[in-house]
Design an enzyme around this catalytic site. Structure first.
Site, PDB file in Angstrom:
ATOM      1  N   ASN A  11      40.455  28.641  47.565  1.00 32.80           N
ATOM      2  CA  ASN A  11      39.306  29.297  46.933  1.00 32.80           C
ATOM      3  C   ASN A  11      38.861  28.400  45.785  1.00 32.80           C
ATOM      4  O   ASN A  11      39.513  28.350  44.743  1.00 32.80           O
ATOM      5  CB  ASN A  11      39.734  30.684  46.417  1.00 32.80           C
ATOM      6  CG  ASN A  11      38.631  31.362  45.622  1.00 32.80           C
ATOM      7  OD1 ASN A  11      37.483  30.917  45.634  1.00 32.80           O
ATOM      8  ND2 ASN A  11      38.974  32.442  44.926  1.00 32.80           N
ATOM      9  N   LYS A  13      36.272  28.659  43.962  1.00 32.57           N
ATOM     10  CA  LYS A  13      35.547  29.370  42.894  1.00 32.57           C
ATOM     11  C   LYS A  13      34.284  28.586  42.517  1.00 32.57           C
ATOM     12  O   LYS A  13      33.663  27.997  43.404  1.00 32.57           O
ATOM     13  CB  LYS A  13      36.481  29.609  41.708  1.00 32.57           C
ATOM     14  CG  LYS A  13      37.800  30.276  42.156  1.00 32.57           C
ATOM     15  CD  LYS A  13      38.653  30.770  41.042  1.00 32.57           C
ATOM     16  CE  LYS A  13      39.910  31.425  41.630  1.00 32.57           C
ATOM     17  NZ  LYS A  13      40.764  32.044  40.634  1.00 32.57           N
ATOM     18  N   HIS A  94      37.127  39.707  45.524  1.00 30.42           N
ATOM     19  CA  HIS A  94      37.991  38.981  44.584  1.00 30.42           C
ATOM     20  C   HIS A  94      37.922  39.659  43.209  1.00 30.42           C
ATOM     21  O   HIS A  94      36.869  40.141  42.801  1.00 30.42           O
ATOM     22  CB  HIS A  94      37.540  37.518  44.485  1.00 30.42           C
ATOM     23  CG  HIS A  94      38.533  36.668  43.759  1.00 30.42           C
ATOM     24  ND1 HIS A  94      38.634  36.667  42.387  1.00 30.42           N
ATOM     25  CD2 HIS A  94      39.501  35.826  44.204  1.00 30.42           C
ATOM     26  CE1 HIS A  94      39.619  35.859  42.030  1.00 30.42           C
ATOM     27  NE2 HIS A  94      40.158  35.334  43.118  1.00 30.42           N
ATOM     28  N   GLU A  96      37.768  38.528  40.317  1.00 30.82           N
ATOM     29  CA  GLU A  96      36.774  37.979  39.380  1.00 30.82           C
ATOM     30  C   GLU A  96      35.404  38.578  39.649  1.00 30.82           C
ATOM     31  O   GLU A  96      34.623  38.814  38.717  1.00 30.82           O
ATOM     32  CB  GLU A  96      36.757  36.441  39.483  1.00 30.82           C
ATOM     33  CG  GLU A  96      37.998  35.850  38.828  1.00 30.82           C
ATOM     34  CD  GLU A  96      38.433  34.503  39.361  1.00 30.82           C
ATOM     35  OE1 GLU A  96      37.663  33.844  40.085  1.00 30.82           O
ATOM     36  OE2 GLU A  96      39.580  34.112  39.059  1.00 30.82           O
ATOM     37  N   GLU A 165      46.466  39.897  45.330  1.00 29.07           N
ATOM     38  CA  GLU A 165      46.370  38.995  44.187  1.00 29.07           C
ATOM     39  C   GLU A 165      46.488  39.791  42.895  1.00 29.07           C
ATOM     40  O   GLU A 165      45.492  40.359  42.424  1.00 29.07           O
ATOM     41  CB  GLU A 165      45.021  38.272  44.196  1.00 29.07           C
ATOM     42  CG  GLU A 165      44.789  37.400  45.397  1.00 29.07           C
ATOM     43  CD  GLU A 165      43.806  36.284  45.088  1.00 29.07           C
ATOM     44  OE1 GLU A 165      44.161  35.131  45.269  1.00 29.07           O
ATOM     45  OE2 GLU A 165      42.685  36.580  44.638  1.00 29.07           O
ATOM     46  N   GLY A 171      45.453  32.266  37.873  1.00 28.46           N
ATOM     47  CA  GLY A 171      45.126  31.214  36.911  1.00 28.46           C
ATOM     48  C   GLY A 171      46.000  31.192  35.680  1.00 28.46           C
ATOM     49  O   GLY A 171      45.691  30.492  34.708  1.00 28.46           O
ATOM     50  N   SER A 210      48.475  31.951  41.185  1.00 30.48           N
ATOM     51  CA  SER A 210      49.357  30.875  40.699  1.00 30.48           C
ATOM     52  C   SER A 210      50.321  30.360  41.756  1.00 30.48           C
ATOM     53  O   SER A 210      51.440  29.980  41.443  1.00 30.48           O
ATOM     54  CB  SER A 210      50.111  31.317  39.439  1.00 30.48           C
ATOM     55  OG  SER A 210      49.193  31.565  38.384  1.00 30.48           O
TER      56      SER A 210
HETATM   57  P1  PGA Z   1      44.963  30.692  41.238  1.00 29.61           P
HETATM   58  O1  PGA Z   1      43.787  31.594  41.841  1.00 29.61           O
HETATM   59  O2  PGA Z   1      45.687  30.075  42.396  1.00 29.61           O
HETATM   60  O3  PGA Z   1      44.252  29.673  40.380  1.00 29.61           O
HETATM   61  O4  PGA Z   1      45.850  31.588  40.437  1.00 29.61           O
HETATM   62  C1  PGA Z   1      43.998  32.355  42.997  1.00 29.61           C
HETATM   63  C2  PGA Z   1      42.742  33.130  43.333  1.00 29.61           C
HETATM   64  O5  PGA Z   1      42.064  33.609  42.414  1.00 29.61           O
HETATM   65  O6  PGA Z   1      42.397  33.283  44.512  1.00 29.61           O
END
Ligand code: PGA
Length: 251
Positions: A11, A13, A94, A96, A165, A171, A210
């Site tokens: 992903n 983003k 997601h 976010e 998630e 992150g 992560s």
């Molecule tokens: P990350 O993000 O691996 O940077 O923690 C995962 C995601 O948001 O899909």
């Protein structure tokens, strides 16, 4: 896309410009080196067409889609547009987007229905906040999100994927314990079986938050962890390839 193989999804983003197509090519090479793993990459919409043309062995997808087929929705992208650009999958719900764009589970469900109807592999994301986990509500929150975000059986068919998630792990470099991941994935599997019968037994459940080369092997070894959704560690082939290699150990 082969559903029974481990599924590793990048992903990107809001990262990636035309110059980064070369990096997507390097990720495609890493994917081709592990044919037992299904690897996908979701760049920004602007790169889908170019990535799909230049990345054999790598499925390309979108990070969101609009629930409508077409029409007066300025700035929005439909599932059909993603497919038309060469996309094979889409991520919806997601955290976010749920946080930044105030997306409700009902809206996520509508998006998932549009994507599934279009024939895209559809990854629906769910996950609890840190406060919800600290209060002991992680499983009930995720169960509610599943109940409200997933489409019904006849639409879900064989193209539905769930990504667990935890919001606090995205992150941050922090991950749940292996026991906590396994417990959550077992709960999700039970919900999928209840809702979709036999199809629920094989719907992939991805872990995200992560995930990186150093923890992928142990996380991907857990029961009901069928792959990963990776943000930060998916931007460079040098970081992402070890995750693909780890998945091959469980193919
Ligand atoms: P990350 O993000 O691996 O940077 O923690 C995962 C995601 O948001 O899909």
């Amino acid at each position: 896309m082969e559903r029974t193989a481990p599924l590793i999804v990048a992903n990107w983003k809001m990262n990636g410009l035309a110059a980064d197509i070369a990096e997507i090519g390097r990720i495609a090479e890493a994917a081709q080196a592990e044919p037992t793993v299904s690897v996908a990459l979701c760049p920004p919409f602007t790169l889908i067409a170019a990535a799909a043309l230049t990345s054999p062995g790598l499925s390309i997808g979108g990070q969101d889609c609009d629930p409508h087929e077409k029409g007066a929705h300025t700035g929005c992208i439909s599932a059909q547009m993603i497919a038309d650009a060469g996309g094979e999958l889409v991520i919806v719900g997601h955290s976010e987007r749920r946080a930044d764009q105030d997306e409700t589970s009902q809206l996520v469900r509508n998006k998932a229905e549009a994507a599934l109807t279009t024939g895209l592999l559809t990854i629906v994301c769910v996950g609890e906040s840190e406060a919800e986990r600290d209060a002991g509500h992680a499983e009930s929150v995720v169960a509610d999100m599943l109940a409200c975000s997933l489409p019904d059986g006849e639409v879900a068919g064989k193209r539905l994927v769930v990504a667990y998630e935890p919001v606090w792990a995205i992150g941050t470099g922090r991950t749940p314990t292996n026991d906590d991941i396994a417990a959550m994935h077992a709960m999700i599997r039970a919900q999928l079986l209840k809702r979709y019968g036999d199809d629920g037994a094989t719907m992939p459940i991805l872990y995200g938050g992560s995930m990186k080369g150093s923890n992928a092997t142990e996380i991907l070894a857990l029961a009901n962890v069928d792959g990963g959704l990776i943000g930060g560690a998916s931007l460079k082939a040098v970081d992402f390839a070890p995750i693909i290699n780890a998945a091959a150990l469980h193919a």
